[in-house]
Write a protein that holds these residues in place. Structure first.
Motif, PDB file in Angstrom:
ATOM      1  N   THR A 188       0.656  -1.247  -0.052  1.00  0.00           N
ATOM      2  CA  THR A 188       0.049   0.071  -0.111  1.00  0.00           C
ATOM      3  C   THR A 188       0.815   1.205   0.069  1.00  0.00           C
ATOM      4  O   THR A 188       2.157   1.101   0.628  1.00  0.00           O
ATOM      5  CB  THR A 188      -0.948  -0.029   1.213  1.00  0.00           C
ATOM      6  OG1 THR A 188      -0.173  -0.138   2.449  1.00  0.00           O
ATOM      7  CG2 THR A 188      -2.066  -1.154   1.166  1.00  0.00           C
ATOM      8  N   THR A 189       0.327   2.182  -0.713  1.00  0.00           N
ATOM      9  CA  THR A 189       0.895   3.576  -0.530  1.00  0.00           C
ATOM     10  C   THR A 189       0.224   4.767  -0.053  1.00  0.00           C
ATOM     11  O   THR A 189      -0.787   4.910  -0.347  1.00  0.00           O
ATOM     12  CB  THR A 189       1.716   3.583  -1.932  1.00  0.00           C
ATOM     13  OG1 THR A 189       2.625   4.935  -2.206  1.00  0.00           O
ATOM     14  CG2 THR A 189       0.608   3.900  -3.075  1.00  0.00           C
ATOM     15  N   ALA A 211       9.233  -3.120  -4.678  1.00  0.00           N
ATOM     16  CA  ALA A 211       8.829  -2.074  -4.189  1.00  0.00           C
ATOM     17  C   ALA A 211       9.914  -0.689  -4.647  1.00  0.00           C
ATOM     18  O   ALA A 211       9.642   0.415  -4.584  1.00  0.00           O
ATOM     19  CB  ALA A 211       8.643  -2.149  -2.697  1.00  0.00           C
ATOM     20  N   ARG A 214       8.752   2.977  -5.759  1.00  0.00           N
ATOM     21  CA  ARG A 214       8.978   4.185  -5.176  1.00  0.00           C
ATOM     22  C   ARG A 214       9.712   5.247  -5.920  1.00  0.00           C
ATOM     23  O   ARG A 214       9.808   6.284  -5.975  1.00  0.00           O
ATOM     24  CB  ARG A 214       9.953   3.924  -4.048  1.00  0.00           C
ATOM     25  CG  ARG A 214       9.002   3.139  -2.835  1.00  0.00           C
ATOM     26  CD  ARG A 214       7.818   3.799  -2.211  1.00  0.00           C
ATOM     27  NE  ARG A 214       7.753   5.410  -2.482  1.00  0.00           N
ATOM     28  CZ  ARG A 214       6.541   5.933  -2.161  1.00  0.00           C
ATOM     29  NH1 ARG A 214       5.467   5.437  -2.316  1.00  0.00           N
ATOM     30  NH2 ARG A 214       6.787   7.374  -2.234  1.00  0.00           N
ATOM     31  N   SER A 237       5.464   3.230   1.184  1.00  0.00           N
ATOM     32  CA  SER A 237       4.734   2.128   0.789  1.00  0.00           C
ATOM     33  C   SER A 237       4.932   1.375   1.999  1.00  0.00           C
ATOM     34  O   SER A 237       6.059   1.269   2.528  1.00  0.00           O
ATOM     35  CB  SER A 237       5.058   1.706  -0.530  1.00  0.00           C
ATOM     36  OG  SER A 237       5.216   2.489  -1.464  1.00  0.00           O
TER      37      SER A 237
END
Length: 107
Positions: free
Chosen positions: A6-7, A87, A91, A99
Motif C-alpha cells: 500500500t502507498t 517496491a 518508489r 509504501s
C-alpha cells in the motif's frame, strides 16, 4: 508468498510522465505473472467497529490526506526480499513518500 503493498498519498497530483512510467511498470509486472491486482483507493472510508454485541458504523475520512492509503498492489513472489525489490522501482517512479508491504496469508 503474496504481499500487499500500500502507498500513502504524497500530496502532489500525478503528471503524464508518472502515468506513462507506472503504466509500463504495471505491464511488466503483469506480463511476468507477479502482479495479481492493483488499484487506487477512495480516501473516504467507512469504519465498522464492534464491542460486544454493538456494531458501530462511522463515515471517514479518518487520516490526514498525506497519511491516507491512496493505492495498492497485490503481488505473488518467492520471498520477502523479492517483494522489497519490487517496491524499489515503484518508489522511484512515484517519488517521495512511503509504501508498506504486508504478507497476505491465505487458507
Amino acid at each position: 508468498m503474496r504481499y500487499l503493498m500500500t502507498t500513502a498519498a504524497n500530496g502532489s497530483a500525478p503528471d503524464e510522465k508518472l502515468f506513462a512510467e507506472m503504466g509500463k511498470f504495471i505491464e511488466e509486472l503483469t506480463a511476468s505473472g507477479v502482479l495479481l491486482a492493483t488499484g487506487g483507493l477512495d480516501p473516504d472510508s467507512i469504519l465498522v467497529s464492534s464491542s460486544g454485541e454493538e456494531i458501530t458504523v462511522t463515515d471517514g475520512p479518518f487520516a490526514e490526506a498525506k497519511e491516507a492509503v491512496a493505492g495498492f498492489a497485490l503481488v505473488e513472489v518467492r520471498s520477502r526480499e523479492e517483494a522489497v525489490e519490487l517496491a524499489r522501482p515503484f518508489r522511484r517512479i512515484v517519488g517521495d513518500g512511503e509504501s508498506r508491504l504486508q504478507q497476505v496469508f491465505t487458507s
